[in-house]
Design a protein around this motif. Structure first.
Motif, PDB file in Angstrom:
ATOM      1  N   LEU A  10       1.315  -1.160  -0.311  1.00 40.50           N
ATOM      2  CA  LEU A  10      -0.222  -0.105   0.062  1.00 40.50           C
ATOM      3  C   LEU A  10       0.820   1.563   0.016  1.00 40.50           C
ATOM      4  CD1 LEU A  10      -2.733  -1.149   2.574  1.00 40.50           C
ATOM      5  CD2 LEU A  10      -3.016  -0.826  -0.050  1.00 40.50           C
ATOM      6  N   ARG A  11       2.097   1.119   0.619  1.00 38.31           N
ATOM      7  CA  ARG A  11       3.010   2.356   0.824  1.00 38.31           C
ATOM      8  C   ARG A  11       3.934   2.231  -1.075  1.00 38.31           C
ATOM      9  NH1 ARG A  11       5.413  -0.163   5.293  1.00 38.31           N
ATOM     10  NH2 ARG A  11       7.026   0.010   4.123  1.00 38.31           N
ATOM     11  N   LEU A  12       3.694   1.297  -1.311  1.00 36.96           N
ATOM     12  CA  LEU A  12       4.075   1.353  -2.949  1.00 36.96           C
ATOM     13  C   LEU A  12       3.441   2.108  -3.375  1.00 36.96           C
ATOM     14  CD1 LEU A  12       6.368  -1.006  -4.538  1.00 36.96           C
ATOM     15  CD2 LEU A  12       4.781   0.678  -5.884  1.00 36.96           C
ATOM     16  N   VAL A  13       1.655   1.643  -3.860  1.00 36.53           N
ATOM     17  CA  VAL A  13       0.802   2.924  -4.687  1.00 36.53           C
ATOM     18  C   VAL A  13       1.350   4.041  -4.110  1.00 36.53           C
ATOM     19  CG1 VAL A  13      -1.535   1.469  -4.676  1.00 36.53           C
ATOM     20  CG2 VAL A  13      -0.686   0.203  -4.043  1.00 36.53           C
ATOM     21  N   ALA A  14       1.105   4.168  -2.659  1.00 39.01           N
ATOM     22  CA  ALA A  14       0.537   5.795  -3.154  1.00 39.01           C
ATOM     23  C   ALA A  14       2.312   6.170  -3.646  1.00 39.01           C
ATOM     24  CB  ALA A  14       0.845   6.090  -1.244  1.00 39.01           C
ATOM     25  N   GLN A  15       3.171   5.791  -4.127  1.00 35.20           N
ATOM     26  CA  GLN A  15       3.777   7.028  -4.699  1.00 35.20           C
ATOM     27  C   GLN A  15       3.880   7.325  -6.150  1.00 35.20           C
ATOM     28  OE1 GLN A  15       5.366   7.324  -1.828  1.00 35.20           O
ATOM     29  NE2 GLN A  15       5.237   5.963  -0.764  1.00 35.20           N
ATOM     30  N   LEU A  16       2.892   5.799  -6.599  1.00 38.64           N
ATOM     31  CA  LEU A  16       2.442   6.234  -7.561  1.00 38.64           C
ATOM     32  C   LEU A  16       1.859   7.611  -8.489  1.00 38.64           C
ATOM     33  CD1 LEU A  16       1.662   2.299  -8.599  1.00 38.64           C
ATOM     34  CD2 LEU A  16       3.182   3.956  -8.783  1.00 38.64           C
ATOM     35  N   PRO A  17       0.651   8.019  -7.795  1.00 44.82           N
ATOM     36  CA  PRO A  17       0.465  10.482  -8.282  1.00 44.82           C
ATOM     37  C   PRO A  17       1.526  10.784  -8.331  1.00 44.82           C
ATOM     38  CG  PRO A  17      -1.092   9.164  -6.558  1.00 44.82           C
ATOM     39  CD  PRO A  17       0.309   7.892  -6.149  1.00 44.82           C
ATOM     40  N   TRP A  18       2.555  10.455  -7.808  1.00 45.34           N
ATOM     41  CA  TRP A  18       4.003  11.019  -7.336  1.00 45.34           C
ATOM     42  C   TRP A  18       4.520  10.670  -9.442  1.00 45.34           C
ATOM     43  CZ3 TRP A  18       9.195  11.033  -7.276  1.00 45.34           C
ATOM     44  CH2 TRP A  18      10.175  11.974  -6.899  1.00 45.34           C
ATOM     45  N   PHE A  19       4.757   9.386  -9.432  1.00 42.67           N
ATOM     46  CA  PHE A  19       5.202   9.084 -10.577  1.00 42.67           C
ATOM     47  C   PHE A  19       4.635   9.963 -11.939  1.00 42.67           C
ATOM     48  CE2 PHE A  19       4.493   6.298 -13.811  1.00 42.67           C
ATOM     49  CZ  PHE A  19       5.998   6.143 -15.049  1.00 42.67           C
ATOM     50  N   LEU A  20       3.233   9.465 -11.641  1.00 44.66           N
ATOM     51  CA  LEU A  20       2.576   9.971 -12.559  1.00 44.66           C
ATOM     52  C   LEU A  20       3.120  12.278 -13.031  1.00 44.66           C
ATOM     53  CD1 LEU A  20      -1.067   8.363 -12.386  1.00 44.66           C
ATOM     54  CD2 LEU A  20       0.797   7.747 -13.758  1.00 44.66           C
ATOM     55  N   ARG A  21       2.601  12.329 -12.103  1.00 46.13           N
ATOM     56  CA  ARG A  21       3.031  13.610 -12.368  1.00 46.13           C
ATOM     57  C   ARG A  21       4.375  14.030 -12.646  1.00 46.13           C
ATOM     58  NH1 ARG A  21       7.451  16.703  -9.901  1.00 46.13           N
ATOM     59  NH2 ARG A  21       7.346  19.194  -9.098  1.00 46.13           N
ATOM     60  N   ASN A  22       5.442  13.598 -11.978  1.00 43.16           N
ATOM     61  CA  ASN A  22       7.076  13.412 -12.605  1.00 43.16           C
ATOM     62  C   ASN A  22       6.968  13.020 -14.884  1.00 43.16           C
ATOM     63  OD1 ASN A  22       8.362  14.146 -10.251  1.00 43.16           O
ATOM     64  ND2 ASN A  22       8.471  12.162 -10.216  1.00 43.16           N
ATOM     65  N   VAL A  23       5.802  11.697 -14.932  1.00 41.17           N
ATOM     66  CA  VAL A  23       5.578  11.786 -16.322  1.00 41.17           C
ATOM     67  C   VAL A  23       5.014  12.909 -17.301  1.00 41.17           C
ATOM     68  CG1 VAL A  23       4.096  10.424 -18.292  1.00 41.17           C
ATOM     69  CG2 VAL A  23       6.144   9.246 -15.945  1.00 41.17           C
ATOM     70  N   VAL A  24       4.130  13.891 -16.430  1.00 41.39           N
ATOM     71  CA  VAL A  24       3.816  14.826 -17.056  1.00 41.39           C
ATOM     72  C   VAL A  24       4.748  15.839 -17.186  1.00 41.39           C
ATOM     73  CG1 VAL A  24       1.019  16.760 -16.648  1.00 41.39           C
ATOM     74  CG2 VAL A  24       1.463  14.139 -16.512  1.00 41.39           C
ATOM     75  N   VAL A  25       5.288  16.306 -16.131  1.00 39.63           N
ATOM     76  CA  VAL A  25       6.481  17.265 -16.480  1.00 39.63           C
ATOM     77  C   VAL A  25       6.943  17.107 -16.968  1.00 39.63           C
ATOM     78  CG1 VAL A  25       8.346  18.546 -14.907  1.00 39.63           C
ATOM     79  CG2 VAL A  25       6.480  17.066 -13.649  1.00 39.63           C
ATOM     80  N   LYS A  26       7.652  15.936 -17.373  1.00 44.17           N
ATOM     81  CA  LYS A  26       8.437  15.115 -18.678  1.00 44.17           C
ATOM     82  C   LYS A  26       8.100  16.054 -19.707  1.00 44.17           C
ATOM     83  CE  LYS A  26      11.724  12.164 -16.278  1.00 44.17           C
ATOM     84  NZ  LYS A  26      12.156  10.436 -16.074  1.00 44.17           N
TER      85      LYS A  26
END
Length: 216
Positions: free
Chosen positions: A177-193
């Motif tokens: 669950l802690r790992l799943v909670a990081q995925l929105p931050w990853f998606l934000r980084n993809v959008v930024v790139k």
């Protein structure tokens, strides 16, 4: 590599028992290697730096290797850091030395990263694995989802920006669950790139990224 990420690497080495061996996959000019090496000296450990120094604009080839060797020498870490100029995926099958800590910052595609995770076979149970760009690279994040989130071998512990820390242990549900909670931050980084490549920096600022560089 940020200062906070450097401190995370330092602390991981300092947690080792005396005389351990650290393996770093992907050293480039040696910034992270120097942090690992300086920490290793304090606990009597050794750092093995694995990097093929591939020729070409992206990786720098022989000139980058010379910079790496110069930086290690200037840091006075020649006796602590051992360079192995080879592809990690080709080196691993014939490896025969035990390891105590693994730092992965090699090629960021799914196949190479998931193969690099297999170096954990040389780690003792409970050992730490540090992965740079874990939530800033599509290939590495997909590999983490496949091998950590849906796997039974690695437990997600925490992250310092995109530097993730795992433990070689079966994951409890709360770690998944802690790992799943990081995925929105990853998606934000993809959008930024994507926005940076479209030269839409003002839009990237709206997501909290005020830099011409990719989020790491």
């Amino acid at each position: 590599m940020t200062r906070a990420q450097g401190e995370a690497l330092w602390n991981a080495v300092r947690r080792l028992e005396k005389g351990g061996t650290v393996l770093e996959i992907g050293s480039h000019q040696g910034r992270s290697t120097i942090v690992l090496g300086a920490a290793a000296r304090t606990v009597g450990a050794t750092v093995i730096a694995v990097d093929p120094f591939v020729d070409g604009r992206l990786f720098g080839g022989s000139p980058t290797r010379r910079l790496f060797e110069r930086n290690i020498r200037r840091a006075g870490l020649d006796d602590v850091v051992e360079l192995v100029a080879a592809h990690s995926t080709k080196l691993r099958p014939d490896w025969d030395r035990p390891l105590q800590l693994l730092h992965i910052d090699g090629k960021h595609d799914y196949w190479t990263y998931t193969d690099d995770l297999r170096w954990s076979a040389y780690l003792p149970p409970g050992a730490e694995i540090l992965v740079h760009d874990c939530f800033s690279s599509v290939g590495v994040t997909l590999g983490t989802i496949a091998k950590v989130l849906f796997g039974r071998r690695y437990t997600y512990v925490d992250r310092t920006a995109s530097l993730a820390r795992f433990r070689l242990a079966p994951p409890p549900a709360r770690a998944r669950l802690r790992l799943v909670a990081q995925l929105p931050w990853f998606l934000r980084n993809v959008v930024v790139k994507v926005l940076l490549r479209l030269r839409l920096r003002p839009a990237a600022r709206l997501l909290g990224h005020d830099s011409p560089d990719d989020p790491y």
